[in-house]
Design a protein around this motif. Sequence first.
Motif, short mmCIF file in Angstrom:
data_model
loop_
_atom_site.label_atom_id
_atom_site.label_comp_id
_atom_site.label_asym_id
_atom_site.label_seq_id
_atom_site.Cartn_x
_atom_site.Cartn_y
_atom_site.Cartn_z
N VAL A 267 0.81 -1.15 -0.08
CA VAL A 267 0.00 -0.02 -0.01
C VAL A 267 0.77 1.33 -0.06
O VAL A 267 0.61 2.24 -0.77
CB VAL A 267 -1.03 -0.10 1.26
N ALA A 268 1.79 1.34 0.81
CA ALA A 268 2.60 2.39 0.93
C ALA A 268 3.44 2.84 -0.17
O ALA A 268 3.64 3.90 -0.55
CB ALA A 268 3.66 2.31 2.10
N GLY A 269 3.89 1.64 -1.04
CA GLY A 269 4.65 1.85 -2.06
C GLY A 269 3.72 2.49 -3.20
O GLY A 269 4.57 3.02 -4.45
N ARG A 270 2.51 2.54 -3.36
CA ARG A 270 1.72 3.09 -4.22
C ARG A 270 1.37 4.53 -3.76
O ARG A 270 0.77 5.33 -4.83
CB ARG A 270 0.50 2.43 -4.27
N LYS A 271 1.92 5.05 -2.70
CA LYS A 271 1.62 6.51 -2.37
C LYS A 271 3.04 7.17 -2.45
O LYS A 271 4.00 6.68 -2.04
CB LYS A 271 1.02 6.44 -0.95
N ALA A 272 3.05 8.57 -2.68
CA ALA A 272 3.99 9.46 -2.53
C ALA A 272 4.27 9.78 -1.04
O ALA A 272 5.34 10.21 -0.70
CB ALA A 272 3.87 10.68 -3.33
N ASP A 273 3.31 9.74 -0.28
CA ASP A 273 3.26 10.19 1.08
C ASP A 273 2.68 9.14 1.97
O ASP A 273 1.61 8.64 1.92
CB ASP A 273 2.30 11.55 1.41
N GLN A 274 3.61 8.86 2.90
CA GLN A 274 3.16 7.52 3.67
C GLN A 274 3.04 7.77 5.19
O GLN A 274 2.82 7.16 5.84
CB GLN A 274 4.55 6.64 3.91
N ARG A 275 2.68 9.05 5.66
CA ARG A 275 2.56 9.76 6.94
C ARG A 275 1.14 9.21 7.42
O ARG A 275 1.14 8.92 8.62
CB ARG A 275 2.51 11.27 6.97
N GLY A 276 0.25 9.11 6.52
CA GLY A 276 -0.81 8.33 7.01
C GLY A 276 -1.10 6.96 7.54
O GLY A 276 -1.80 6.68 8.43
N ILE A 277 -0.05 6.30 6.81
CA ILE A 277 0.18 4.91 7.03
C ILE A 277 0.92 4.98 8.66
O ILE A 277 0.64 3.93 9.54
CB ILE A 277 1.05 4.31 6.17
N VAL A 278 1.93 5.55 8.59
CA VAL A 278 2.51 5.67 10.05
C VAL A 278 1.67 6.07 11.03
O VAL A 278 1.62 5.33 12.04
CB VAL A 278 3.70 6.75 10.06
N TRP A 279 0.65 6.86 10.85
CA TRP A 279 -0.24 7.17 11.97
C TRP A 279 -1.27 5.98 12.42
O TRP A 279 -1.51 5.74 13.56
CB TRP A 279 -1.19 8.31 11.43
N PHE A 280 -1.51 5.29 11.29
CA PHE A 280 -2.36 4.20 11.36
C PHE A 280 -1.67 3.12 12.18
O PHE A 280 -2.17 2.54 13.07
CB PHE A 280 -2.72 3.70 9.99
N LEU A 281 -0.32 2.83 11.89
CA LEU A 281 0.44 1.91 12.73
C LEU A 281 0.62 2.35 14.20
O LEU A 281 0.53 1.31 15.08
CB LEU A 281 1.71 1.51 12.10
N ALA A 282 0.77 3.39 14.37
CA ALA A 282 0.81 3.88 15.84
C ALA A 282 -0.34 3.62 16.68
O ALA A 282 -0.19 3.25 17.80
CB ALA A 282 1.45 5.61 15.84
#
Length: 392
Positions: A267-282
Amino acid sequence: MKGPSRSANIVLIAGILLVAVNLRPALASVGPLIEDIRQTTGLSNSQLGLLTTLPLIAFGVISTLTPLFTRRFGIGGTLLGAMALLALGAAMRAIAWLPALYLGTLFVGVAIAFGNVLLPSLTKRNFASNSGVITSLYSSAMALGASLAAGISVPLANGLQLGWRGALGIWAIPAVVAFVVWMPQLSRLTRSEPNRSFTKAMHHLGGSKLAWHVALFMGLQSLTFYVVLAWLPAILINWGYDATYSGWMLSLSQAMGIVGSMIIPTVAGRKADQRGIVWFLAVVETIGLAGLLMDPGGRIALWVSLIGFVSGGSFGLALLFIVLRAKDSESATELSGMAQSIGYILAATGPTLFGGLFDLTGRWTYSLLFLFVIVVFKLWMGAKAGTPGTLH
């Protein structure tokens, strides 16, 4: 110039996956056997923590030096030597001599360090356009190896009467298999000349804020991973669960890491910005840790599953950051070396500190609270590393 054929790429991917599967069992097999090792050797929690800390120290030292080895032996030759050293280190731990246990553990750490650094570099070099998918594949293979080792260590030691030494030493066998399968890559992976000196490259990375953000995110997620790997069974045993159940809960955690490793980097590889994924994981990790702390007699499987999912996803994301933030294969090797060197030196403090807090207080509560603090710093660094951009 014509690129590698489809069949050559398939063989390379198979080799990468087999190497990746070998990068965790020698470490993941220790946690479920901690009580057996303690009873046989009389080692303290802090001394037992060294069985996890020593490889992390090796990661920290060797990761930075890996580009020197690849310049001399190439990526293929360096990985081949790593598999040989991994087999030797794992076999040494089957010897009934305490120094062999620690020396073999150190060898294992050195070997795994090479693999950790070079797999992102291979991804950048050979599969840049599919980096998210390839990262998901090999990080999932690493999680699969960890899950398998965590789940079968106690049955190997007790059910098959191998003892804890045999259960540790048996992981030399898949390393030998990986050595044999990887040999054809010596001729297939051509060696490229470096564009800059090792010293200049490290100086440049040391002055990059982005490189530091990637490195610290790598370190903080690794710290949590190795704390769980080393101490989850001991925590559950202390709370009244038997060793077999505790080992399988670690295995479940690692199995959910496979799911996280498959989903998050893709999922992250398809995005230019991964900050939302970092928040989800936290957020998910906070829920898992809170559940483990406040519901120790209840839904253990749920809490360790959440923690495991985040652990696998965070690791895959850290590896993907290396690929996405590097501009070419050479810089990927250098960034990978720096990130994993600094990261694992930081991570090396985790298992010993975590166990030491228990030795000091006699309770796991304060040790688990320590992991909440790590979540906050991991979120901070991950948000910085997830911001679009590449190293200049």
